[in-house]
Design a protein around this motif. Sequence first.
Motif, PDB file in Angstrom:
ATOM      1  N   LEU A  13       0.733  13.576  -4.454  1.00 30.63           N
ATOM      2  CA  LEU A  13       1.928  14.163  -5.089  1.00 30.63           C
ATOM      3  C   LEU A  13       1.605  14.559  -6.512  1.00 30.63           C
ATOM      4  O   LEU A  13       1.866  15.800  -6.950  1.00 30.63           O
ATOM      5  CB  LEU A  13       3.051  12.860  -5.250  1.00 30.63           C
ATOM      6  CG  LEU A  13       4.047  12.966  -4.195  1.00 30.63           C
ATOM      7  CD1 LEU A  13       5.105  12.043  -4.358  1.00 30.63           C
ATOM      8  CD2 LEU A  13       4.705  14.314  -3.871  1.00 30.63           C
TER       9      LEU A  13
ATOM     10  N   LEU B 114       4.464  13.380   0.005  1.00 25.37           N
ATOM     11  CA  LEU B 114       5.722  13.166   0.143  1.00 25.37           C
ATOM     12  C   LEU B 114       5.803  12.302   1.470  1.00 25.37           C
ATOM     13  O   LEU B 114       6.348  10.923   1.514  1.00 25.37           O
ATOM     14  CB  LEU B 114       6.739  14.102   0.300  1.00 25.37           C
ATOM     15  CG  LEU B 114       7.485  14.556  -0.842  1.00 25.37           C
ATOM     16  CD1 LEU B 114       8.400  15.728  -0.708  1.00 25.37           C
ATOM     17  CD2 LEU B 114       8.578  13.463  -1.401  1.00 25.37           C
ATOM     18  N   GLY B 115       5.148  12.728   2.694  1.00 25.87           N
ATOM     19  CA  GLY B 115       5.217  12.089   3.908  1.00 25.87           C
ATOM     20  C   GLY B 115       4.412  10.789   3.864  1.00 25.87           C
ATOM     21  O   GLY B 115       5.014   9.813   4.234  1.00 25.87           O
TER      22      GLY B 115
ATOM     23  N   PHE C 290       6.641   8.389   1.597  1.00 28.51           N
ATOM     24  CA  PHE C 290       7.797   7.827   2.482  1.00 28.51           C
ATOM     25  C   PHE C 290       7.301   6.999   3.537  1.00 28.51           C
ATOM     26  O   PHE C 290       8.000   5.744   3.510  1.00 28.51           O
ATOM     27  CB  PHE C 290       8.272   9.093   3.299  1.00 28.51           C
ATOM     28  CG  PHE C 290       9.290   8.933   4.359  1.00 28.51           C
ATOM     29  CD1 PHE C 290      10.571   8.470   4.003  1.00 28.51           C
ATOM     30  CD2 PHE C 290       8.800   9.249   5.672  1.00 28.51           C
ATOM     31  CE1 PHE C 290      11.445   8.153   5.060  1.00 28.51           C
ATOM     32  CE2 PHE C 290       9.394   8.810   6.716  1.00 28.51           C
ATOM     33  CZ  PHE C 290      10.803   8.325   6.629  1.00 28.51           C
ATOM     34  N   TRP C 291       6.267   7.104   4.288  1.00 28.77           N
ATOM     35  CA  TRP C 291       5.896   6.125   5.209  1.00 28.77           C
ATOM     36  C   TRP C 291       5.513   4.792   4.643  1.00 28.77           C
ATOM     37  O   TRP C 291       5.834   3.715   5.205  1.00 28.77           O
ATOM     38  CB  TRP C 291       4.722   6.705   6.311  1.00 28.77           C
ATOM     39  CG  TRP C 291       5.307   7.680   7.258  1.00 28.77           C
ATOM     40  CD1 TRP C 291       5.301   9.083   7.301  1.00 28.77           C
ATOM     41  CD2 TRP C 291       6.355   7.490   8.220  1.00 28.77           C
ATOM     42  NE1 TRP C 291       6.097   9.660   8.196  1.00 28.77           N
ATOM     43  CE2 TRP C 291       6.588   8.751   8.793  1.00 28.77           C
ATOM     44  CE3 TRP C 291       7.042   6.204   8.637  1.00 28.77           C
ATOM     45  CZ2 TRP C 291       7.829   8.877   9.608  1.00 28.77           C
ATOM     46  CZ3 TRP C 291       8.237   6.411   9.759  1.00 28.77           C
ATOM     47  CH2 TRP C 291       8.149   7.732  10.284  1.00 28.77           C
TER      48      TRP C 291
ATOM     49  N   LEU D 200       8.274   2.898   3.446  1.00 24.16           N
ATOM     50  CA  LEU D 200       9.220   2.358   4.664  1.00 24.16           C
ATOM     51  C   LEU D 200       8.540   1.388   5.339  1.00 24.16           C
ATOM     52  O   LEU D 200       9.295   0.418   5.813  1.00 24.16           O
ATOM     53  CB  LEU D 200       9.403   3.652   5.597  1.00 24.16           C
ATOM     54  CG  LEU D 200      10.269   3.443   6.860  1.00 24.16           C
ATOM     55  CD1 LEU D 200      11.694   3.848   6.372  1.00 24.16           C
ATOM     56  CD2 LEU D 200      10.178   4.428   8.125  1.00 24.16           C
TER      57      LEU D 200
ATOM     58  N   PHE E 292       9.305  -1.570   3.105  1.00 26.54           N
ATOM     59  CA  PHE E 292      10.637  -1.688   3.380  1.00 26.54           C
ATOM     60  C   PHE E 292      11.327  -2.583   4.560  1.00 26.54           C
ATOM     61  O   PHE E 292      12.000  -3.758   4.372  1.00 26.54           O
ATOM     62  CB  PHE E 292      11.457  -0.551   3.077  1.00 26.54           C
ATOM     63  CG  PHE E 292      13.170  -0.819   2.712  1.00 26.54           C
ATOM     64  CD1 PHE E 292      13.600  -1.601   1.962  1.00 26.54           C
ATOM     65  CD2 PHE E 292      13.951  -0.278   3.752  1.00 26.54           C
ATOM     66  CE1 PHE E 292      14.980  -1.877   1.842  1.00 26.54           C
ATOM     67  CE2 PHE E 292      15.397  -0.562   3.722  1.00 26.54           C
ATOM     68  CZ  PHE E 292      15.842  -1.246   2.659  1.00 26.54           C
ATOM     69  N   ALA E 293      10.734  -1.927   5.822  1.00 27.95           N
ATOM     70  CA  ALA E 293      11.155  -2.485   7.070  1.00 27.95           C
ATOM     71  C   ALA E 293      10.354  -3.567   7.687  1.00 27.95           C
ATOM     72  O   ALA E 293       9.968  -3.547   8.879  1.00 27.95           O
ATOM     73  CB  ALA E 293      11.515  -1.374   7.874  1.00 27.95           C
ATOM     74  N   ARG E 294       9.519  -4.190   6.711  1.00 28.23           N
ATOM     75  CA  ARG E 294       8.417  -5.238   7.152  1.00 28.23           C
ATOM     76  C   ARG E 294       9.319  -6.457   7.912  1.00 28.23           C
ATOM     77  O   ARG E 294      10.233  -6.725   7.820  1.00 28.23           O
ATOM     78  CB  ARG E 294       7.961  -5.887   6.036  1.00 28.23           C
ATOM     79  CG  ARG E 294       6.367  -5.434   6.097  1.00 28.23           C
ATOM     80  CD  ARG E 294       5.625  -6.299   5.168  1.00 28.23           C
ATOM     81  NE  ARG E 294       6.313  -6.623   4.004  1.00 28.23           N
ATOM     82  CZ  ARG E 294       5.954  -7.437   3.221  1.00 28.23           C
ATOM     83  NH1 ARG E 294       4.801  -8.184   3.260  1.00 28.23           N
ATOM     84  NH2 ARG E 294       6.494  -7.799   2.053  1.00 28.23           N
ATOM     85  N   PRO E 295       8.631  -6.544   9.061  1.00 23.04           N
ATOM     86  CA  PRO E 295       9.332  -7.613  10.104  1.00 23.04           C
ATOM     87  C   PRO E 295       9.408  -9.140   9.330  1.00 23.04           C
ATOM     88  O   PRO E 295       8.855  -9.442   8.532  1.00 23.04           O
ATOM     89  CB  PRO E 295       8.321  -7.955  11.112  1.00 23.04           C
ATOM     90  CG  PRO E 295       7.048  -7.350  10.792  1.00 23.04           C
ATOM     91  CD  PRO E 295       7.245  -6.498   9.689  1.00 23.04           C
ATOM     92  N   THR E 296      10.551  -9.585   9.634  1.00 22.93           N
ATOM     93  CA  THR E 296      11.056 -10.788   9.223  1.00 22.93           C
ATOM     94  C   THR E 296      10.282 -11.852  10.039  1.00 22.93           C
ATOM     95  O   THR E 296       9.756 -11.496  10.831  1.00 22.93           O
ATOM     96  CB  THR E 296      12.404 -11.482   9.198  1.00 22.93           C
ATOM     97  OG1 THR E 296      12.624 -10.940  10.445  1.00 22.93           O
ATOM     98  CG2 THR E 296      13.203 -10.437   8.143  1.00 22.93           C
TER      99      THR E 296
ATOM    100  N   PHE F 261       8.931 -13.903  12.714  1.00 21.98           N
ATOM    101  CA  PHE F 261       9.288 -13.896  14.088  1.00 21.98           C
ATOM    102  C   PHE F 261       8.869 -15.386  14.869  1.00 21.98           C
ATOM    103  O   PHE F 261       7.675 -15.532  14.751  1.00 21.98           O
ATOM    104  CB  PHE F 261       8.694 -12.697  14.857  1.00 21.98           C
ATOM    105  CG  PHE F 261       8.889 -12.655  16.236  1.00 21.98           C
ATOM    106  CD1 PHE F 261       9.917 -12.351  16.663  1.00 21.98           C
ATOM    107  CD2 PHE F 261       7.779 -12.818  17.149  1.00 21.98           C
ATOM    108  CE1 PHE F 261      10.351 -12.082  17.930  1.00 21.98           C
ATOM    109  CE2 PHE F 261       7.979 -13.004  18.432  1.00 21.98           C
ATOM    110  CZ  PHE F 261       9.314 -12.387  19.002  1.00 21.98           C
TER     111      PHE F 261
ATOM    112  N   ASN G 228      24.074  -9.516  17.552  1.00 22.28           N
ATOM    113  CA  ASN G 228      23.657  -8.425  16.563  1.00 22.28           C
ATOM    114  C   ASN G 228      22.926  -8.992  15.568  1.00 22.28           C
ATOM    115  O   ASN G 228      21.567  -8.622  15.432  1.00 22.28           O
ATOM    116  CB  ASN G 228      24.267  -7.512  16.181  1.00 22.28           C
ATOM    117  CG  ASN G 228      25.096  -6.614  17.355  1.00 22.28           C
ATOM    118  OD1 ASN G 228      24.514  -6.672  18.415  1.00 22.28           O
ATOM    119  ND2 ASN G 228      26.289  -6.084  17.222  1.00 22.28           N
TER     120      ASN G 228
ATOM    121  N   GLU H 252      20.720 -12.457  16.900  1.00 19.26           N
ATOM    122  CA  GLU H 252      20.241 -12.088  18.413  1.00 19.26           C
ATOM    123  C   GLU H 252      20.062 -13.386  19.167  1.00 19.26           C
ATOM    124  O   GLU H 252      18.803 -13.579  19.696  1.00 19.26           O
ATOM    125  CB  GLU H 252      18.948 -11.258  18.182  1.00 19.26           C
ATOM    126  CG  GLU H 252      19.164 -10.055  17.724  1.00 19.26           C
ATOM    127  CD  GLU H 252      18.012  -8.946  17.646  1.00 19.26           C
ATOM    128  OE1 GLU H 252      16.789  -9.284  17.910  1.00 19.26           O
ATOM    129  OE2 GLU H 252      18.000  -8.031  16.522  1.00 19.26           O
TER     130      GLU H 252
END
Lengths: 68, 378
Positions: B138, B154-155, B158-159, B162, B165-169, B171, B293, B296
């Motif tokens: 950038l 940007l791509g 972004f990834w 992400l 941010f959306a790292r697995p809790t 398990f 939900n 689970e």
Amino acid sequence: MQFPLSMSDISLWIAVMAIILLVTSELIYSHSENFGDFAIDKTRLRLAALIFGASFMVTVLLRVIAPS
Amino acid sequence: MLDQKRWRLGTAKAIRLLQLLFLSIALWFIYWSHIYEMTYWNKTLLETFQSNFPNVLVYSILIIAVISLEFQSKRRRRISMGPSSVKTREISMSTSSVKTLETLQKENEQLKYELQRSKKLPSNKIGIALLIIGALLLFASVITSSTILAFIGLGLTFWGALFLFARPTKFVRSQILDATAISSYITLDRIMDDLNYKGKPIYIPPYPKETYLPEHLRGLKEMVVFISAKDYTKIPAIEEMAKKQFLVKNPKGICITPPGSALVSLFEKELRSDFTKIDLDGLYNSLPTVIMNNLELASNFEIETEKELIHVKITDSVYKDLYSKEQKLKSVHSIGCPLTSAVACALAIITGKLVTITKSNISPDLKTVEVWYQTVEG
């Protein structure tokens, strides 16, 4: 030095990303189990998708209010 | 030998990174050369293909490279697992001394560690790497005023963001849940058999958390299950329960913490509300969402009032194996599994009445668990 992307570029990019994320989160959400070794925080993914969707709407609104 | 293994693992990782890089560049070429032109210059897909023929060639080569790298890495894996390597290992084993055996053991340990590490590898490293590369691109795009670099940057940013941010809790497999729960049920069975107590477990509602109680009565704020020596619905005196005693004398029985009491706290945390502040209808609406939900714990959860009883139907519960005949657990039917026990606790808190499990029905394949609860005035 100037950022090379215009508002419409960013808007389009956000739209594409939002669609990818929304479709992914929607496909993943129906599964209650994990996918083998793949695990992801579905709630956060959905949140990110919604944020991107909302940001796209904001960019559209901005273009409607102040078209350049 | 160890170095060789490390080198092999290193090359595998490098191949994966190369694949990722090629694929992302190819995708951006596709995006840039077709979607962009189609959107801004109203071109058809065929026209964009014609005008971007060199680009088509480049991303075709990149995608072919990705596929061939995939085949290459698979072949390499197969070769390393092939019979020749086993044979050479056998020969070395037969001729080796204790020293070789030790080295092999060390190597085995190292490989186990590597495998564990690769399995545990969270996406944060990839996320950070993508984020850094994206930020640099950038920055470069601003300097060079290049739109392509800006899009790629940007791509990647972004990834990267992400992935972080959306790292697995954390398990945990459901078998581990069963394994940790079984021992407490076995202990409970042994206690009941030893004391020869035949009473039905009664869930006694606690006092609300915000209620002021003197120090010697603080024990009343905890959820307990009373199992009487004989089958009657009399509960111990307040003083006895407040002392947090295990063996209760009047009436004779035992007081234990229900298996689902911690789960109820988790339900409240997920709902961001106190069960003392909602009514039964509120519970009927919110509990299925939390169980299916948010946490689970089951694929389907139904709760309804059936005459004077409350009927709960759970499909694909994570605790279903506790009901299997192989486990031979008696207490799981009377006191309930952690999930059904948590429902009993929630009902006791909301109604402020005593709750008992009157009947439980488990399908032969353990898929469906049906439980009927009864509320009794204390």
